[in-house]
Each structure stands twice: as structure tokens, then as C-alpha cells.
Design an enzyme around this catalytic site. Structure first.
Site, PDB file in Angstrom:
ATOM      1  N   GLY A   1       1.222  -2.114   4.153  1.00 52.35           N
ATOM      2  CA  GLY A   1       1.688  -0.732   4.096  1.00 52.35           C
ATOM      3  C   GLY A   1       2.996  -0.605   4.843  1.00 52.35           C
ATOM      4  O   GLY A   1       4.082  -0.782   4.283  1.00 52.35           O
TER       5      GLY A   1
ATOM      6  N   MET B   1     -12.345   3.697  -0.480  1.00 50.54           N
ATOM      7  CA  MET B   1     -13.023   3.889   0.807  1.00 50.54           C
ATOM      8  C   MET B   1     -13.793   5.190   0.686  1.00 50.54           C
ATOM      9  O   MET B   1     -13.446   6.213   1.283  1.00 50.54           O
ATOM     10  CB  MET B   1     -11.982   3.920   1.933  1.00 50.54           C
ATOM     11  CG  MET B   1     -11.435   2.533   2.251  1.00 50.54           C
ATOM     12  SD  MET B   1      -9.894   2.559   3.158  1.00 50.54           S
ATOM     13  CE  MET B   1      -8.750   2.706   1.782  1.00 50.54           C
TER      14      MET B   1
ATOM     15  N   ASP C   1      -6.263  -6.879   4.314  1.00 50.49           N
ATOM     16  CA  ASP C   1      -5.686  -5.532   4.379  1.00 50.49           C
ATOM     17  C   ASP C   1      -5.738  -4.990   5.798  1.00 50.49           C
ATOM     18  O   ASP C   1      -6.822  -4.826   6.363  1.00 50.49           O
ATOM     19  CB  ASP C   1      -6.501  -4.626   3.429  1.00 50.49           C
ATOM     20  CG  ASP C   1      -5.969  -3.210   3.324  1.00 50.49           C
ATOM     21  OD1 ASP C   1      -4.897  -2.927   3.880  1.00 50.49           O
ATOM     22  OD2 ASP C   1      -6.640  -2.396   2.661  1.00 50.49           O
TER      23      ASP C   1
ATOM     24  N   HIS D   1      -1.217  -1.291  -4.196  1.00 50.60           N
ATOM     25  CA  HIS D   1      -2.500  -1.051  -3.549  1.00 50.60           C
ATOM     26  C   HIS D   1      -2.670   0.454  -3.321  1.00 50.60           C
ATOM     27  O   HIS D   1      -1.847   1.088  -2.654  1.00 50.60           O
ATOM     28  CB  HIS D   1      -2.508  -1.813  -2.217  1.00 50.60           C
ATOM     29  CG  HIS D   1      -3.806  -1.775  -1.477  1.00 50.60           C
ATOM     30  ND1 HIS D   1      -4.853  -2.619  -1.771  1.00 50.60           N
ATOM     31  CD2 HIS D   1      -4.229  -0.991  -0.453  1.00 50.60           C
ATOM     32  CE1 HIS D   1      -5.865  -2.370  -0.943  1.00 50.60           C
ATOM     33  NE2 HIS D   1      -5.509  -1.384  -0.141  1.00 50.60           N
TER      34      HIS D   1
ATOM     35  N   SER E   1       0.842  -1.200   0.000  1.00 45.17           N
ATOM     36  CA  SER E   1       0.000   0.000   0.000  1.00 45.17           C
ATOM     37  C   SER E   1       0.876   1.247   0.000  1.00 45.17           C
ATOM     38  O   SER E   1       1.756   1.399   0.851  1.00 45.17           O
ATOM     39  CB  SER E   1      -0.882   0.006   1.242  1.00 45.17           C
ATOM     40  OG  SER E   1      -1.437   1.289   1.400  1.00 45.17           O
TER      41      SER E   1
ATOM     42  N   HIS F   1      -8.407   0.495  -3.884  1.00 50.74           N
ATOM     43  CA  HIS F   1      -9.292   0.248  -2.742  1.00 50.74           C
ATOM     44  C   HIS F   1     -10.047   1.547  -2.445  1.00 50.74           C
ATOM     45  O   HIS F   1      -9.492   2.480  -1.883  1.00 50.74           O
ATOM     46  CB  HIS F   1      -8.424  -0.188  -1.548  1.00 50.74           C
ATOM     47  CG  HIS F   1      -9.180  -0.436  -0.285  1.00 50.74           C
ATOM     48  ND1 HIS F   1      -8.553  -0.598   0.926  1.00 50.74           N
ATOM     49  CD2 HIS F   1     -10.510  -0.563  -0.042  1.00 50.74           C
ATOM     50  CE1 HIS F   1      -9.464  -0.812   1.876  1.00 50.74           C
ATOM     51  NE2 HIS F   1     -10.659  -0.774   1.302  1.00 50.74           N
TER      52      HIS F   1
ATOM     53  N   MET G   1      -9.497   7.600  -0.147  1.00 48.04           N
ATOM     54  CA  MET G   1     -10.382   7.909   1.000  1.00 48.04           C
ATOM     55  C   MET G   1     -11.005   9.284   0.813  1.00 48.04           C
ATOM     56  O   MET G   1     -10.332  10.222   0.381  1.00 48.04           O
ATOM     57  CB  MET G   1      -9.565   7.922   2.294  1.00 48.04           C
ATOM     58  CG  MET G   1      -8.811   6.629   2.555  1.00 48.04           C
ATOM     59  SD  MET G   1      -8.049   6.654   4.177  1.00 48.04           S
ATOM     60  CE  MET G   1      -7.015   5.183   4.068  1.00 48.04           C
TER      61      MET G   1
ATOM     62  N   GLY H   1      -0.696   1.280   9.754  1.00 51.61           N
ATOM     63  CA  GLY H   1       0.013   1.095  11.022  1.00 51.61           C
ATOM     64  C   GLY H   1      -0.837   0.655  12.202  1.00 51.61           C
ATOM     65  O   GLY H   1      -0.406   0.782  13.348  1.00 51.61           O
TER      66      GLY H   1
ATOM     67  N   ASP I   1      -4.975   3.348  -1.856  1.00 54.25           N
ATOM     68  CA  ASP I   1      -6.064   3.604  -0.903  1.00 54.25           C
ATOM     69  C   ASP I   1      -6.688   4.964  -1.149  1.00 54.25           C
ATOM     70  O   ASP I   1      -6.074   5.999  -0.864  1.00 54.25           O
ATOM     71  CB  ASP I   1      -5.506   3.539   0.526  1.00 54.25           C
ATOM     72  CG  ASP I   1      -5.213   2.119   0.971  1.00 54.25           C
ATOM     73  OD1 ASP I   1      -6.124   1.284   0.898  1.00 54.25           O
ATOM     74  OD2 ASP I   1      -4.064   1.851   1.379  1.00 54.25           O
TER      75      ASP I   1
ATOM     76  N   GLY J   1      -2.588  -4.252   9.152  1.00 55.85           N
ATOM     77  CA  GLY J   1      -1.823  -4.871  10.234  1.00 55.85           C
ATOM     78  C   GLY J   1      -1.079  -6.122   9.837  1.00 55.85           C
ATOM     79  O   GLY J   1      -0.798  -6.976  10.684  1.00 55.85           O
TER      80      GLY J   1
ATOM     81  N   MET K   1     -11.101  -6.513   5.510  1.00 57.06           N
ATOM     82  CA  MET K   1     -10.359  -5.520   6.293  1.00 57.06           C
ATOM     83  C   MET K   1     -10.034  -6.122   7.655  1.00 57.06           C
ATOM     84  O   MET K   1     -10.928  -6.544   8.390  1.00 57.06           O
ATOM     85  CB  MET K   1     -11.193  -4.246   6.496  1.00 57.06           C
ATOM     86  CG  MET K   1     -11.345  -3.375   5.272  1.00 57.06           C
ATOM     87  SD  MET K   1      -9.795  -2.923   4.468  1.00 57.06           S
ATOM     88  CE  MET K   1      -8.918  -2.045   5.769  1.00 57.06           C
TER      89      MET K   1
HETATM   90  C1  DX5 Z   1      -6.208   1.224   5.706  1.00 54.97           C
HETATM   91  C2  DX5 Z   1      -5.776   0.876   4.310  1.00 54.97           C
HETATM   92  C3  DX5 Z   1      -4.638  -0.042   4.246  1.00 54.97           C
HETATM   93  C4  DX5 Z   1      -3.360   0.447   4.909  1.00 54.97           C
HETATM   94  C5  DX5 Z   1      -2.660  -0.747   5.470  1.00 54.97           C
HETATM   95  O1  DX5 Z   1      -7.492   1.732   5.686  1.00 54.97           O
HETATM   96  O2  DX5 Z   1      -6.840   0.279   3.585  1.00 54.97           O
HETATM   97  O3  DX5 Z   1      -4.383  -0.433   2.910  1.00 54.97           O
HETATM   98  O4  DX5 Z   1      -2.498   1.128   4.056  1.00 54.97           O
HETATM   99  O5  DX5 Z   1      -1.543  -0.340   6.184  1.00 54.97           O
HETATM  100  P1  DX5 Z   1      -0.767  -1.309   7.179  1.00 54.97           P
HETATM  101  O6  DX5 Z   1      -0.298  -2.482   6.390  1.00 54.97           O
HETATM  102  O7  DX5 Z   1       0.331  -0.456   7.713  1.00 54.97           O
HETATM  103  O8  DX5 Z   1      -1.759  -1.730   8.254  1.00 54.97           O
HETATM  104 ZN    ZN Z   2      -6.411  -0.616   1.609  1.00 54.07          ZN
END
Ligand code: DX5
Ligand code: ZN
Length: 213
Positions: free
Chosen positions: A194, A69, A172, A34, A9, A67, A38, A146, A36, A174, A138
Site C-alpha cells: 500500500g 476482511m 500483505d 489489491h 493496495s 481481499h 472491510m 502503514g 481491501d 508493512g 497477513m
Molecule cells: C491491511 C490491508 C493491506 C494494506 C497494506 O489490512 O489488508 O492490504 O493496504 O498496506 P501497507 O502496505 O501500507 O502496510
Molecule cells: Zn489487503
């Protein structure tokens, strides 16, 4: 053994150096990138949209795993497809026009993903069985990188594998070496990561480690 894909990501990347960041991930062995998106409404954060995706498309050749959101994704999926997305994933919770959103993505010749937040049961996707190519589970509340992996996601992946044997399953949130092992055992096909990749000292090693965790 199934091949596991890694889709890093760029949420955790330095947006001022997006071209170098995307190229570095591609060179490090990322299968997909990936992205993201938002809107500040579906999730309490704002990232980037169509013009930025168009620029990313010019930097790399690997598939862009978008992705969304955002609320009412049906209003924007066509533009994201035209900007260069290969797989477009929207949230089940973000629209009451699920079938319309799916048809719009398909009409553009792109792969369809549907995502569920941690508290949305995977069984809610059953009415749409056969209409989508990928499920995105998710494993944190969407909005930020993070965060800590939610353990019950492992069971959710197992259930998804049972309910939808023919679709790709992506996870996706953690994901690190330890949680990657758990989700791969549960049957996931694609791992989004990420922080675990972007902040690694050696991105290539980090991607390889996740893939064979
Ligand atoms: C969170 C995103 C993820 C995020 C994951 O809403 O959809 O794609 O970047 O980041 P890590 O891998 O650090 O949890
Ligand atoms: Zn994502």
C-alpha cells in the site's frame, strides 16, 4: 528464479480519484490491483464494497485481487465475483463455512485465496489443502495500511511454502524494500504493498524495486 508479482493496495489511494489512481498503478507496472474490502466487524475499519469494485473493473484490465476482511464471506463472494474480482481471498477466521465459501468462489470460475491473521497458525489451513489456489499471509493485523511488518511472518511464509508447495503465497502488510527482500527469500509469490507504492514519488520505480528486492 521465480517471478514475483506486485499487487499494490488501493487502500492508501485517494478514493475521490479512484479511476486515475487505478490507471496510474496499472501504468506503473502493477501485476494485480489489491482491493481491501472491510466491513467494520471483522476488522475495525470500513472501506468499500461491490459497487465500487464494479467501477474499478471498468478502469483497468489487470486482475483484481480482492481481499475480503468481512464476516460470513459466503454471503457475498458471488456478488464480488460478478462485480469483476479475479481472485477472491477470504479469512479463515471469518467463517465456519470454509468449504462452502470455497465452492461458491469456484462455481463463479474465480481463483480462491484464504488468508490468516498474524496469530493464526498456518497449519490451520491443512484441512483445506488442495482446495485453494493462494494463501494470503497477513504480516500486520488487518484493518489499516502503514503498519509495521511483523517479523515472525517470514518464518510463516517458509512454513507455508513447505506445507503448500503448489499454491501461490501472497504477503500483505508493512512491505517495503527491506521487508520485500526477506519475504522473497522466504518464498513468497505475490507482494501486496500500500504505502510503499501509493506514496512513492515514482510508483513505477517503487514497484520495480519491490519486485527485484
Ligand atoms: C491491511 C490491508 C493491506 C494494506 C497494506 O489490512 O489488508 O492490504 O493496504 O498496506 P501497507 O502496505 O501500507 O502496510
Ligand atoms: Zn489487503
Amino acid at each position: 528464479m521465480r517471478k514475483v508479482f506486485v499487487s499494490p493496495s488501493i487502500l492508501s489511494a485517494d478514493f475521490a480519484r479512484l479511476e486515475q489512481e487505478c490507471k496510474s498503478l496499472e501504468k506503473s507496472g502493477a501485476d494485480w490491483i489489491h482491493c481491501d474490502v472491510m466491513d467494520g466487524l471483522f476488522v475495525p475499519n470500513i472501506t468499500f464494497g461491490i459497487p465500487v469494485l464494479k467501477s474499478i473493473r471498468k478502469c483497468v484490465v489487470i486482475p483484481l485481487d480482492v481481499h475480503l476482511m468481512i464476516n460470513n464471506p459466503e454471503l457475498y463472494v458471488t456478488q464480488f465475483a460478478e462485480a469483476g474480482a479475479n481472485i477472491i481471498t477470504f479469512h479463515l477466521e471469518a467463517t465456519d463455512k470454509v468449504e462452502e465459501t470455497i465452492s461458491l468462489i469456484k462455481k463463479c470460475g474465480k481463483k480462491v485465496g484464504i488468508s490468516v491473521k498474524p496469530n493464526t497458525p498456518i497449519d490451520s489451513l491443512l484441512p483445506y489443502k488442495g482446495l485453494f489456489d493462494m494463501v494470503l499471509i497477513m504480516s500486520v493485523e488487518p484493518g489499516f495500511g502503514g503498519q509495521k511488518f511483523i517479523d515472525s511472518s517470514v518464518e510463516k511464509i517458509r512454513r507455508a511454502r513447505e506445507l503448500f508447495p503448489d499454491v501461490l503465497i501472497e504477503v500483505d502488510g508493512g512491505i517495503n524494500k527491506d521487508t520485500a527482500k526477506l519475504v522473497i527469500e522466504a518464498g513468497v509469490d505475490i507482494i501486496v504493498a500500500g504505502n510503499a507504492v501509493v506514496f512513492a514519488d515514482n510508483r513505477k520505480e517503487a514497484i520495480a524495486e519491490l519486485r527485484k528486492a
